[in-house]
Design a protein around this motif. Sequence first.
Motif, PDB file in Angstrom:
ATOM      1  N   VAL A   1       0.834  -1.207   0.000  1.00 23.95           N
ATOM      2  CA  VAL A   1       0.000   0.000   0.000  1.00 23.95           C
ATOM      3  C   VAL A   1       0.868   1.256   0.000  1.00 23.95           C
ATOM      4  O   VAL A   1       0.611   2.212  -0.760  1.00 23.95           O
ATOM      5  N   LEU A   2       1.904   1.270   0.869  1.00 25.43           N
ATOM      6  CA  LEU A   2       2.772   2.451   0.915  1.00 25.43           C
ATOM      7  C   LEU A   2       3.464   2.683  -0.420  1.00 25.43           C
ATOM      8  O   LEU A   2       3.617   3.837  -0.882  1.00 25.43           O
ATOM      9  N   THR A   3       3.904   1.611  -1.089  1.00 22.30           N
ATOM     10  CA  THR A   3       4.590   1.749  -2.379  1.00 22.30           C
ATOM     11  C   THR A   3       3.645   2.311  -3.435  1.00 22.30           C
ATOM     12  O   THR A   3       4.009   3.209  -4.224  1.00 22.30           O
ATOM     13  N   ILE A   4       2.416   1.802  -3.460  1.00 20.95           N
ATOM     14  CA  ILE A   4       1.453   2.270  -4.464  1.00 20.95           C
ATOM     15  C   ILE A   4       1.037   3.718  -4.186  1.00 20.95           C
ATOM     16  O   ILE A   4       0.934   4.547  -5.122  1.00 20.95           O
ATOM     17  N   VAL A   5       0.820   4.060  -2.924  1.00 19.21           N
ATOM     18  CA  VAL A   5       0.475   5.445  -2.584  1.00 19.21           C
ATOM     19  C   VAL A   5       1.603   6.385  -2.974  1.00 19.21           C
ATOM     20  O   VAL A   5       1.384   7.474  -3.542  1.00 19.21           O
TER      21      VAL A   5
ATOM     22  N   GLY B   1       3.580  10.858  -4.763  1.00 21.22           N
ATOM     23  CA  GLY B   1       4.898  11.487  -4.766  1.00 21.22           C
ATOM     24  C   GLY B   1       5.650  11.304  -6.059  1.00 21.22           C
ATOM     25  O   GLY B   1       6.301  12.225  -6.567  1.00 21.22           O
ATOM     26  N   TYR B   2       5.556  10.119  -6.646  1.00 20.76           N
ATOM     27  CA  TYR B   2       6.265   9.852  -7.890  1.00 20.76           C
ATOM     28  C   TYR B   2       5.765  10.762  -9.010  1.00 20.76           C
ATOM     29  O   TYR B   2       6.535  11.412  -9.707  1.00 20.76           O
ATOM     30  N   GLU B   3       4.462  10.818  -9.156  1.00 16.55           N
ATOM     31  CA  GLU B   3       3.910  11.632 -10.237  1.00 16.55           C
ATOM     32  C   GLU B   3       4.101  13.119  -9.987  1.00 16.55           C
ATOM     33  O   GLU B   3       4.324  13.903 -10.913  1.00 16.55           O
ATOM     34  N   ALA B   4       4.033  13.540  -8.729  1.00 18.05           N
ATOM     35  CA  ALA B   4       4.075  14.968  -8.431  1.00 18.05           C
ATOM     36  C   ALA B   4       5.492  15.519  -8.324  1.00 18.05           C
ATOM     37  O   ALA B   4       5.741  16.667  -8.697  1.00 18.05           O
ATOM     38  N   VAL B   5       6.443  14.741  -7.833  1.00 18.26           N
ATOM     39  CA  VAL B   5       7.752  15.290  -7.488  1.00 18.26           C
ATOM     40  C   VAL B   5       8.892  14.578  -8.212  1.00 18.26           C
ATOM     41  O   VAL B   5       9.760  15.218  -8.807  1.00 18.26           O
TER      42      VAL B   5
ATOM     43  N   PRO C   1       4.223   6.891 -16.828  1.00 19.43           N
ATOM     44  CA  PRO C   1       3.383   7.165 -15.645  1.00 19.43           C
ATOM     45  C   PRO C   1       3.154   5.890 -14.819  1.00 19.43           C
ATOM     46  O   PRO C   1       3.225   4.772 -15.327  1.00 19.43           O
ATOM     47  N   PHE C   2       2.835   6.133 -13.556  1.00 18.95           N
ATOM     48  CA  PHE C   2       2.624   5.015 -12.608  1.00 18.95           C
ATOM     49  C   PHE C   2       1.183   4.525 -12.780  1.00 18.95           C
ATOM     50  O   PHE C   2       0.261   4.930 -12.055  1.00 18.95           O
ATOM     51  N   GLY C   3       0.996   3.659 -13.800  1.00 18.79           N
ATOM     52  CA  GLY C   3      -0.332   3.171 -14.122  1.00 18.79           C
ATOM     53  C   GLY C   3      -0.581   1.771 -13.602  1.00 18.79           C
ATOM     54  O   GLY C   3       0.018   1.293 -12.628  1.00 18.79           O
ATOM     55  N   LEU C   4      -1.484   1.075 -14.280  1.00 21.62           N
ATOM     56  CA  LEU C   4      -1.880  -0.267 -13.831  1.00 21.62           C
ATOM     57  C   LEU C   4      -0.718  -1.254 -13.876  1.00 21.62           C
ATOM     58  O   LEU C   4      -0.586  -2.131 -13.009  1.00 21.62           O
ATOM     59  N   LEU C   5       0.141  -1.143 -14.904  1.00 21.27           N
ATOM     60  CA  LEU C   5       1.280  -2.059 -14.983  1.00 21.27           C
ATOM     61  C   LEU C   5       2.219  -1.861 -13.799  1.00 21.27           C
ATOM     62  O   LEU C   5       2.696  -2.838 -13.182  1.00 21.27           O
ATOM     63  N   ALA C   6       2.491  -0.600 -13.442  1.00 24.10           N
ATOM     64  CA  ALA C   6       3.368  -0.319 -12.297  1.00 24.10           C
ATOM     65  C   ALA C   6       2.744  -0.820 -10.996  1.00 24.10           C
ATOM     66  O   ALA C   6       3.426  -1.373 -10.119  1.00 24.10           O
ATOM     67  N   ILE C   7       1.404  -0.626 -10.882  1.00 24.49           N
ATOM     68  CA  ILE C   7       0.732  -1.108  -9.673  1.00 24.49           C
ATOM     69  C   ILE C   7       0.809  -2.639  -9.586  1.00 24.49           C
ATOM     70  O   ILE C   7       1.095  -3.213  -8.531  1.00 24.49           O
ATOM     71  N   GLY C   8       0.560  -3.304 -10.715  1.00 25.34           N
ATOM     72  CA  GLY C   8       0.621  -4.771 -10.707  1.00 25.34           C
ATOM     73  C   GLY C   8       2.001  -5.290 -10.367  1.00 25.34           C
ATOM     74  O   GLY C   8       2.164  -6.240  -9.584  1.00 25.34           O
ATOM     75  N   LEU C   9       3.042  -4.678 -10.983  1.00 24.93           N
ATOM     76  CA  LEU C   9       4.414  -5.118 -10.687  1.00 24.93           C
ATOM     77  C   LEU C   9       4.789  -4.814  -9.235  1.00 24.93           C
ATOM     78  O   LEU C   9       5.510  -5.591  -8.586  1.00 24.93           O
TER      79      LEU C   9
ATOM     80  N   PRO D   1      12.895   3.998 -10.001  1.00 25.66           N
ATOM     81  CA  PRO D   1      13.579   2.818  -9.458  1.00 25.66           C
ATOM     82  C   PRO D   1      13.425   2.628  -7.946  1.00 25.66           C
ATOM     83  O   PRO D   1      13.299   1.495  -7.477  1.00 25.66           O
ATOM     84  N   SER D   2      13.418   3.694  -7.177  1.00 24.86           N
ATOM     85  CA  SER D   2      13.493   3.558  -5.724  1.00 24.86           C
ATOM     86  C   SER D   2      12.180   3.148  -5.075  1.00 24.86           C
ATOM     87  O   SER D   2      12.112   2.968  -3.863  1.00 24.86           O
ATOM     88  N   ALA D   3      11.126   2.951  -5.828  1.00 25.18           N
ATOM     89  CA  ALA D   3       9.820   2.685  -5.236  1.00 25.18           C
ATOM     90  C   ALA D   3       9.717   1.281  -4.647  1.00 25.18           C
ATOM     91  O   ALA D   3       8.940   1.049  -3.719  1.00 25.18           O
TER      92      ALA D   3
END
Length: 400
Positions: free
Chosen positions: A25-29, A34-38, A46-54, A90-92
């Motif tokens: 949950v913390l990684t996805i939030v 933070g990833y998209e904004a900063v 972008p941090f989409g469905l593929l990023a969430i699934g991985l 990478p750091s997520a």
Amino acid sequence: MQGGRVRARLDPLVIDVVLACVLAVLTIVYGLQGYEAVYRHKGWPPFGLLAIGLSLAVNLPLAVRGRAPWVAFVVSHGAFVAYTAAGFQPSANLWAPLLLCYTVIRNGPVRRAAWAAAATAATWTASGLAAPVSVELAVGQSVIGVGVVWSWAISNSRLAERNIQLAELTAQLRREQELRARHAITEERLRIARELHDVVAHHLSALAVQAGLADFVFASDPAAARKAVVSIGASSREALEEMRGLLGVLRAGPDTDDPDPLYRSSPGLERLDDLAERTRAAGLDVMLTVTGPRRALPSGVDLCAYRIVQEALTNAVKHAGRGARVSVGLSFEADRLTGEISDRGGSAPAGVPSNGLGLVGMRERVRLYGGTLRAGPGPEGGFEVVFTLPLAPLDTTRGG
């Protein structure tokens, strides 16, 4: 709450499931906000469905790390490699693979732990190179991170092994304490049984002989019969006194101040004259001699010597019979006590049983105190018992 404070013990699987869910949950939030904004750089998708699934595939295997650590490690690292190759920030997802690396190192064999450490260092380095940092920094943070995890895992593994060894040692010590307690109880029972045998055998043998003598001379020698009856009364009272002492030992609680009440309740060599007098009343001619500087003996040794003399005289009453000459000699030397009891002549009384346990008891007593005993026919006939008991050497440097 009755019974004191209760410590709740959670199932490790529950802890791992909660940890996996929280980290996912913390990684996805972080990725969505933070990833998209900063932290998103140009060229990163972008941090989409593929990023969430991985991200879920990277973090959720933590839930089974306790039951299948190597499978969880492979799945998580594979998803992490795919996440990095897809070009996401990478750091997520760094921490779940590192935690699974710790789990494999702590629980697996050395070869598998080395492979896990190398694989984690490689994925961490690849993730660092995907970020806008130098090669030195990417390699350095990988080496430091995996090195700290390796050191921590090995330390905890050794601590767990020591705890297991300590638990096994504690269980072994508990078993040994139980065995020692049982052994002590058995020894105490044997000592009490030996005391009961000596008390009962001696006094009953003397009573049987004295009663037979009183019956034999009842009409022809009333004075001798009366003397035998008086001796029977004295022997009975002494037997009762010793039996009361033994019963007192059995009734004594474990918190008694006396470390060895069995010896305190029993007679010693100071009552040797009374023993000889009772044997004379049974019809034996007893001659008692004591040589050397007589001194106080330890309670156990004193009782041991008394019981050996008592058993030897009991055997003389049983087997030598009326009119036998019995000599009892004790010699107090600097470092030992020597005793010799021998009988000559006489006629063995009828109807006095013997079970042969007396000599066994004498040998056990002498062996207990490191002494020696010889019992058998004498060189001039009859029967003799010779024993030695070691004593603490006398202090000859002090004047009396």
